[in-house]
Design a protein around this motif. Sequence first.
Motif, PDB file in Angstrom:
ATOM      1  N   LEU A   6       0.847  -1.177   0.000  1.00  0.00           N
ATOM      2  CA  LEU A   6       0.000   0.000   0.000  1.00  0.00           C
ATOM      3  C   LEU A   6       0.885   1.229   0.000  1.00  0.00           C
ATOM      4  O   LEU A   6       2.044   1.170   0.395  1.00  0.00           O
ATOM      5  CB  LEU A   6      -0.893   0.008   1.249  1.00  0.00           C
ATOM      6  CG  LEU A   6      -1.881  -1.157   1.358  1.00  0.00           C
ATOM      7  CD1 LEU A   6      -2.596  -1.081   2.701  1.00  0.00           C
ATOM      8  CD2 LEU A   6      -2.882  -1.131   0.223  1.00  0.00           C
ATOM      9  N   PRO A   7       0.385   2.383  -0.456  1.00  0.00           N
ATOM     10  CA  PRO A   7       1.197   3.597  -0.406  1.00  0.00           C
ATOM     11  C   PRO A   7       1.654   3.860   1.023  1.00  0.00           C
ATOM     12  O   PRO A   7       0.867   3.850   1.955  1.00  0.00           O
ATOM     13  CB  PRO A   7       0.227   4.685  -0.900  1.00  0.00           C
ATOM     14  CG  PRO A   7      -0.782   3.946  -1.727  1.00  0.00           C
ATOM     15  CD  PRO A   7      -0.943   2.608  -1.068  1.00  0.00           C
ATOM     16  N   GLN A   8       2.939   4.109   1.187  1.00  0.00           N
ATOM     17  CA  GLN A   8       3.494   4.304   2.529  1.00  0.00           C
ATOM     18  C   GLN A   8       3.080   5.640   3.096  1.00  0.00           C
ATOM     19  O   GLN A   8       3.103   6.660   2.421  1.00  0.00           O
ATOM     20  CB  GLN A   8       5.021   4.232   2.477  1.00  0.00           C
ATOM     21  CG  GLN A   8       5.656   4.302   3.853  1.00  0.00           C
ATOM     22  CD  GLN A   8       7.142   4.061   3.779  1.00  0.00           C
ATOM     23  OE1 GLN A   8       7.660   3.631   2.759  1.00  0.00           O
ATOM     24  NE2 GLN A   8       7.836   4.354   4.857  1.00  0.00           N
ATOM     25  N   GLN A   9       2.681   5.629   4.362  1.00  0.00           N
ATOM     26  CA  GLN A   9       2.297   6.853   5.034  1.00  0.00           C
ATOM     27  C   GLN A   9       3.451   7.323   5.895  1.00  0.00           C
ATOM     28  O   GLN A   9       4.011   6.563   6.662  1.00  0.00           O
ATOM     29  CB  GLN A   9       1.063   6.628   5.902  1.00  0.00           C
ATOM     30  CG  GLN A   9      -0.163   6.219   5.087  1.00  0.00           C
ATOM     31  CD  GLN A   9      -1.359   5.973   5.967  1.00  0.00           C
ATOM     32  OE1 GLN A   9      -1.243   5.911   7.181  1.00  0.00           O
ATOM     33  NE2 GLN A   9      -2.515   5.833   5.349  1.00  0.00           N
ATOM     34  N   LEU A 133      16.408   3.102   6.263  1.00  0.00           N
ATOM     35  CA  LEU A 133      16.381   1.738   5.732  1.00  0.00           C
ATOM     36  C   LEU A 133      14.988   1.350   5.245  1.00  0.00           C
ATOM     37  O   LEU A 133      14.852   0.586   4.277  1.00  0.00           O
ATOM     38  CB  LEU A 133      16.868   0.753   6.792  1.00  0.00           C
ATOM     39  CG  LEU A 133      18.333   0.899   7.209  1.00  0.00           C
ATOM     40  CD1 LEU A 133      18.713  -0.175   8.223  1.00  0.00           C
ATOM     41  CD2 LEU A 133      19.247   0.802   5.997  1.00  0.00           C
ATOM     42  N   ASN A 134      13.953   1.885   5.889  1.00  0.00           N
ATOM     43  CA  ASN A 134      12.596   1.602   5.430  1.00  0.00           C
ATOM     44  C   ASN A 134      12.376   2.118   4.018  1.00  0.00           C
ATOM     45  O   ASN A 134      11.634   1.513   3.230  1.00  0.00           O
ATOM     46  CB  ASN A 134      11.565   2.232   6.373  1.00  0.00           C
ATOM     47  CG  ASN A 134      11.270   1.363   7.573  1.00  0.00           C
ATOM     48  OD1 ASN A 134      11.549   0.168   7.570  1.00  0.00           O
ATOM     49  ND2 ASN A 134      10.702   1.957   8.607  1.00  0.00           N
ATOM     50  N   ALA A 135      13.005   3.248   3.703  1.00  0.00           N
ATOM     51  CA  ALA A 135      12.872   3.805   2.356  1.00  0.00           C
ATOM     52  C   ALA A 135      13.380   2.830   1.305  1.00  0.00           C
ATOM     53  O   ALA A 135      12.903   2.818   0.168  1.00  0.00           O
ATOM     54  CB  ALA A 135      13.642   5.129   2.266  1.00  0.00           C
ATOM     55  N   PHE A 141       8.904  -5.590   0.290  1.00  0.00           N
ATOM     56  CA  PHE A 141       7.894  -6.376   0.986  1.00  0.00           C
ATOM     57  C   PHE A 141       6.609  -6.505   0.163  1.00  0.00           C
ATOM     58  O   PHE A 141       6.259  -5.612  -0.611  1.00  0.00           O
ATOM     59  CB  PHE A 141       7.544  -5.742   2.331  1.00  0.00           C
ATOM     60  CG  PHE A 141       8.591  -5.949   3.385  1.00  0.00           C
ATOM     61  CD1 PHE A 141       8.735  -7.179   4.008  1.00  0.00           C
ATOM     62  CD2 PHE A 141       9.436  -4.916   3.755  1.00  0.00           C
ATOM     63  CE1 PHE A 141       9.703  -7.364   4.986  1.00  0.00           C
ATOM     64  CE2 PHE A 141      10.408  -5.094   4.731  1.00  0.00           C
ATOM     65  CZ  PHE A 141      10.533  -6.322   5.336  1.00  0.00           C
ATOM     66  N   LEU A 142       5.923  -7.606   0.366  1.00  0.00           N
ATOM     67  CA  LEU A 142       4.617  -7.808  -0.246  1.00  0.00           C
ATOM     68  C   LEU A 142       3.520  -7.313   0.691  1.00  0.00           C
ATOM     69  O   LEU A 142       3.740  -7.120   1.889  1.00  0.00           O
ATOM     70  CB  LEU A 142       4.408  -9.294  -0.560  1.00  0.00           C
ATOM     71  CG  LEU A 142       5.378  -9.887  -1.585  1.00  0.00           C
ATOM     72  CD1 LEU A 142       5.101 -11.376  -1.780  1.00  0.00           C
ATOM     73  CD2 LEU A 142       5.303  -9.156  -2.911  1.00  0.00           C
ATOM     74  N   GLY A 143       2.348  -7.136   0.129  1.00  0.00           N
ATOM     75  CA  GLY A 143       1.265  -6.541   0.903  1.00  0.00           C
ATOM     76  C   GLY A 143       0.805  -7.361   2.083  1.00  0.00           C
ATOM     77  O   GLY A 143       0.239  -6.818   3.030  1.00  0.00           O
ATOM     78  N   PHE A 144       1.038  -8.688   2.055  1.00  0.00           N
ATOM     79  CA  PHE A 144       0.577  -9.521   3.162  1.00  0.00           C
ATOM     80  C   PHE A 144       1.605  -9.637   4.278  1.00  0.00           C
ATOM     81  O   PHE A 144       1.435 -10.432   5.191  1.00  0.00           O
ATOM     82  CB  PHE A 144       0.178 -10.918   2.668  1.00  0.00           C
ATOM     83  CG  PHE A 144       1.224 -11.614   1.841  1.00  0.00           C
ATOM     84  CD1 PHE A 144       2.374 -12.120   2.420  1.00  0.00           C
ATOM     85  CD2 PHE A 144       1.037 -11.752   0.480  1.00  0.00           C
ATOM     86  CE1 PHE A 144       3.320 -12.768   1.665  1.00  0.00           C
ATOM     87  CE2 PHE A 144       1.998 -12.401  -0.298  1.00  0.00           C
ATOM     88  CZ  PHE A 144       3.137 -12.911   0.299  1.00  0.00           C
ATOM     89  N   SER A 145       2.667  -8.854   4.217  1.00  0.00           N
ATOM     90  CA  SER A 145       3.675  -8.835   5.284  1.00  0.00           C
ATOM     91  C   SER A 145       3.377  -7.676   6.235  1.00  0.00           C
ATOM     92  O   SER A 145       3.239  -6.534   5.800  1.00  0.00           O
ATOM     93  CB  SER A 145       5.075  -8.678   4.683  1.00  0.00           C
ATOM     94  OG  SER A 145       6.040  -8.583   5.695  1.00  0.00           O
TER      95      SER A 145
END
Length: 218
Positions: A6-9, A133-135, A141-145
């Motif tokens: 999903l778009p990251q907030q 690192l998150n960037a 990652f996939l959406g179900f993670s």
Amino acid sequence: MAKGNLPQQNASRTPSRNDAPSALERVRQAAGKDKKLRFTALLHHIYNLDTLRRAYFRLKKEAAPGVDGETWRHYGEKLEENLQGLSDRLKRGAYRAKPVRRVFIPKADGRQRPLGVPVLEDKIVQRAAVEVLNAIYETDFLGFSYGFRPGRSQHQALDALYTGLLTRRVNWVLDLDIQGFFDGISQCSNASCSSSGCESRRWSLPSCHRSYTWHREG
């Protein structure tokens, strides 16, 4: 359940001077376009004052202090001065992680779970490093993670599982936990694994070698 991210907030608890961290957004875009791209110069993103400031405001205000007794509110009385000093130490390579205060939390079975409480500045730097690192890694990652990802929780994971059970044919559900994993893991092996991962995957050792102090101290 979603297969993609999903778009990251990037909303913080307190408004920052820049609504969008453009430098990190460029890193995120580059990581998303080229999965084999290795980043060799990330430290300047960590000691950037805006990154450190966001990290400070995302910390829990009432969290217990570390061994130096520094609290969130006291540090904030001279926030810009303190962050500038921290940034300078990071830039010069003079920053060193302080010892972690060890406390024990009772478990339901009568045992105690060890918990490390870092000093406030270590929390700020760690939070800033996680943001950088998150960037990079969020694009992998996939959406179900859901585990340990920004803006996601175990409650959302359960909601997704519930939706999947209602809408799809499911034969079995696997639920497991590695008992006492972090209690018995070798910190030396963990640091070695992290370093080799940095070298071979997404970011090189010159960018991440300072994080080894957290492995040793915590």
